[in-house]
Design a protein around this motif. Structure first.
Motif, PDB file in Angstrom:
ATOM      1  N   THR A   1      -0.991   4.762   6.568  1.00  0.00           N
ATOM      2  CA  THR A   1       0.426   4.704   6.931  1.00  0.00           C
ATOM      3  C   THR A   1       1.046   3.326   6.729  1.00  0.00           C
ATOM      4  O   THR A   1       2.203   3.116   7.070  1.00  0.00           O
ATOM      5  CB  THR A   1       0.642   5.173   8.383  1.00  0.00           C
ATOM      6  N   SER A   2       0.300   2.395   6.151  1.00  0.00           N
ATOM      7  CA  SER A   2       0.876   1.110   5.759  1.00  0.00           C
ATOM      8  C   SER A   2       1.432   1.277   4.353  1.00  0.00           C
ATOM      9  O   SER A   2       0.667   1.410   3.384  1.00  0.00           O
ATOM     10  CB  SER A   2      -0.173   0.000   5.778  1.00  0.00           C
ATOM     11  N   HIS A   3       2.759   1.291   4.248  1.00  0.00           N
ATOM     12  CA  HIS A   3       3.396   1.514   2.951  1.00  0.00           C
ATOM     13  C   HIS A   3       2.936   0.488   1.915  1.00  0.00           C
ATOM     14  O   HIS A   3       2.611   0.826   0.769  1.00  0.00           O
ATOM     15  CB  HIS A   3       4.913   1.472   3.122  1.00  0.00           C
ATOM     16  N   GLU A   4       2.872  -0.774   2.309  1.00  0.00           N
ATOM     17  CA  GLU A   4       2.471  -1.834   1.383  1.00  0.00           C
ATOM     18  C   GLU A   4       1.030  -1.658   0.914  1.00  0.00           C
ATOM     19  O   GLU A   4       0.732  -1.779  -0.273  1.00  0.00           O
ATOM     20  CB  GLU A   4       2.650  -3.212   2.037  1.00  0.00           C
ATOM     21  N   ASP A   5       0.120  -1.380   1.852  1.00  0.00           N
ATOM     22  CA  ASP A   5      -1.280  -1.183   1.471  1.00  0.00           C
ATOM     23  C   ASP A   5      -1.442   0.027   0.568  1.00  0.00           C
ATOM     24  O   ASP A   5      -2.204  -0.002  -0.408  1.00  0.00           O
ATOM     25  CB  ASP A   5      -2.158  -1.009   2.712  1.00  0.00           C
ATOM     26  N   SER A   6      -0.731   1.090   0.887  1.00  0.00           N
ATOM     27  CA  SER A   6      -0.794   2.304   0.080  1.00  0.00           C
ATOM     28  C   SER A   6      -0.318   2.037  -1.346  1.00  0.00           C
ATOM     29  O   SER A   6      -0.915   2.509  -2.314  1.00  0.00           O
ATOM     30  CB  SER A   6       0.057   3.393   0.732  1.00  0.00           C
ATOM     31  N   ASP A   7       0.754   1.256  -1.479  1.00  0.00           N
ATOM     32  CA  ASP A   7       1.275   0.914  -2.813  1.00  0.00           C
ATOM     33  C   ASP A   7       0.367  -0.042  -3.574  1.00  0.00           C
ATOM     34  O   ASP A   7       0.198   0.081  -4.781  1.00  0.00           O
ATOM     35  CB  ASP A   7       2.662   0.270  -2.699  1.00  0.00           C
ATOM     36  N   ASP A   8      -0.214  -1.023  -2.886  1.00  0.00           N
ATOM     37  CA  ASP A   8      -0.923  -2.117  -3.555  1.00  0.00           C
ATOM     38  C   ASP A   8      -2.442  -1.990  -3.582  1.00  0.00           C
ATOM     39  O   ASP A   8      -3.118  -2.848  -4.153  1.00  0.00           O
ATOM     40  CB  ASP A   8      -0.568  -3.446  -2.882  1.00  0.00           C
ATOM     41  N   CYS A   9      -3.009  -0.929  -2.996  1.00  0.00           N
ATOM     42  CA  CYS A   9      -4.468  -0.836  -2.890  1.00  0.00           C
ATOM     43  C   CYS A   9      -5.162  -0.958  -4.241  1.00  0.00           C
ATOM     44  O   CYS A   9      -6.167  -1.667  -4.367  1.00  0.00           O
ATOM     45  CB  CYS A   9      -4.882   0.434  -2.164  1.00  0.00           C
ATOM     46  N   GLY A  10      -4.647  -0.292  -5.253  1.00  0.00           N
ATOM     47  CA  GLY A  10      -5.281  -0.359  -6.579  1.00  0.00           C
ATOM     48  C   GLY A  10      -5.290  -1.761  -7.142  1.00  0.00           C
ATOM     49  O   GLY A  10      -6.314  -2.242  -7.646  1.00  0.00           O
ATOM     50  N   ALA A  11      -4.163  -2.457  -7.067  1.00  0.00           N
ATOM     51  CA  ALA A  11      -4.066  -3.818  -7.595  1.00  0.00           C
ATOM     52  C   ALA A  11      -4.916  -4.786  -6.775  1.00  0.00           C
ATOM     53  O   ALA A  11      -5.531  -5.703  -7.332  1.00  0.00           O
ATOM     54  CB  ALA A  11      -2.615  -4.271  -7.608  1.00  0.00           C
ATOM     55  N   ILE A  12      -4.982  -4.598  -5.451  1.00  0.00           N
ATOM     56  CA  ILE A  12      -5.787  -5.475  -4.610  1.00  0.00           C
ATOM     57  C   ILE A  12      -7.266  -5.310  -4.921  1.00  0.00           C
ATOM     58  O   ILE A  12      -8.004  -6.288  -5.058  1.00  0.00           O
ATOM     59  CB  ILE A  12      -5.503  -5.207  -3.120  1.00  0.00           C
ATOM     60  N   ILE A  13      -7.704  -4.071  -5.080  1.00  0.00           N
ATOM     61  CA  ILE A  13      -9.124  -3.790  -5.286  1.00  0.00           C
ATOM     62  C   ILE A  13      -9.545  -4.000  -6.745  1.00  0.00           C
ATOM     63  O   ILE A  13     -10.592  -4.584  -7.022  1.00  0.00           O
ATOM     64  CB  ILE A  13      -9.473  -2.366  -4.815  1.00  0.00           C
ATOM     65  N   LEU A  14      -8.720  -3.558  -7.700  1.00  0.00           N
ATOM     66  CA  LEU A  14      -9.101  -3.578  -9.115  1.00  0.00           C
ATOM     67  C   LEU A  14      -8.445  -4.698  -9.927  1.00  0.00           C
ATOM     68  O   LEU A  14      -8.809  -4.908 -11.067  1.00  0.00           O
ATOM     69  CB  LEU A  14      -8.768  -2.226  -9.764  1.00  0.00           C
ATOM     70  N   GLY A  15      -7.467  -5.358  -9.338  1.00  0.00           N
ATOM     71  CA  GLY A  15      -6.779  -6.431 -10.044  1.00  0.00           C
ATOM     72  C   GLY A  15      -5.388  -5.998 -10.474  1.00  0.00           C
ATOM     73  O   GLY A  15      -5.067  -4.814 -10.550  1.00  0.00           O
ATOM     74  N   MET A  16      -4.551  -6.989 -10.757  1.00  0.00           N
ATOM     75  CA  MET A  16      -3.153  -6.763 -11.126  1.00  0.00           C
ATOM     76  C   MET A  16      -3.042  -6.006 -12.452  1.00  0.00           C
ATOM     77  O   MET A  16      -3.854  -6.176 -13.348  1.00  0.00           O
ATOM     78  CB  MET A  16      -2.432  -8.100 -11.259  1.00  0.00           C
ATOM     79  N   GLU A  17      -2.019  -5.215 -12.560  1.00  0.00           N
ATOM     80  CA  GLU A  17      -1.700  -4.496 -13.780  1.00  0.00           C
ATOM     81  C   GLU A  17      -0.364  -5.001 -14.297  1.00  0.00           C
ATOM     82  O   GLU A  17       0.525  -5.322 -13.518  1.00  0.00           O
ATOM     83  CB  GLU A  17      -1.603  -2.988 -13.520  1.00  0.00           C
ATOM     84  N   GLU A  18      -0.211  -5.068 -15.589  1.00  0.00           N
ATOM     85  CA  GLU A  18       1.052  -5.535 -16.177  1.00  0.00           C
ATOM     86  C   GLU A  18       2.163  -4.493 -16.049  1.00  0.00           C
ATOM     87  O   GLU A  18       3.306  -4.828 -15.870  1.00  0.00           O
ATOM     88  CB  GLU A  18       0.844  -5.895 -17.657  1.00  0.00           C
TER      89      GLU A  18
END
Length: 190
Positions: free
Chosen positions: A55-72
């Protein structure tokens, strides 16, 4: 007039080997409806295990980038995060006995509608929760729900009735008329 001899208002015993109901709380993340349900379940001592998406909107949106790295490209960023969130959502819905889906007025909850559809496809019992003002736009979702509630307290009362058979006092107070009384004495199908 409520006839207490024919309706149970409170349960006095709780079996020790009682089933633990799995209830998934899907949908809107901008209000305290999940807390209201959790407190109600706890106060009524219902054998319920609640679960929900992150239910953390930010974590839900950014989980992939945080875990796997930034995407362009943002499209990829969203797809990676959605995929990670989907693992949790699919598993918890599949394990649930009941899926409660909350729709609010302010934001579009496309994910909640998708969760309701997925739960329906799996044959899960669905309770929708939303204000009456958006009932029309949710008519297909509501058609697949077993119960449509307007507030979180109604969800708790529904869970209490489904699990224990206990009914609250009528919401309509003294204006409540039992169906048998409304249909009249001698009705062959009371």
């Amino acid at each position: 007039m409520l006839r207490s001899s024919t309706r149970r208002l409170a349960s006095t015993t709780t079996p020790s080997a009682e089933k633990i109901w799995q209830v998934y709380l899907s949908g809107e993340i901008h209000s305290d409806w999940r807390d209201v349900i959790a407190k109600g379940v706890e106060s009524k001592r219902l054998p319920v295990q609640l679960s929900s998406p992150n239910t953390s909107h930010e974590d839900s949106d950014d989980c992939g980038a945080i875990i796997l790295g930034m995407e362009e490209k943002r499209t990829n960023w969203d797809k990676i995060g959605a995929g990670m969130n989907n693992i949790r959502t699919k598993n918890l819905i599949e394990e649930s006995d009941i899926v409660v889906v909350r729709f609010g007025e302010k934001y579009r909850q496309w994910n909640a509608a998708f969760d309701a559809g997925y739960a329906a496809a799996l044959g899960k019992s669905i309770i929708t929760l939303h204000p009456p003002s958006i009932s029309h736009m949710l008519k297909e979702v509501n058609a697949n729900a077993s119960v449509v509630c307007e507030d979180a307290e109604q969800v708790v009362d529904t869970l209490t009735y489904v699990i224990r058979g206990d009914l609250p006092k009528p919401r309509d107070g003294d204006d409540f008329v039992p169906i048998a009384d409304r249909l009249g004495a001698g009705n062959p199908n009371p």
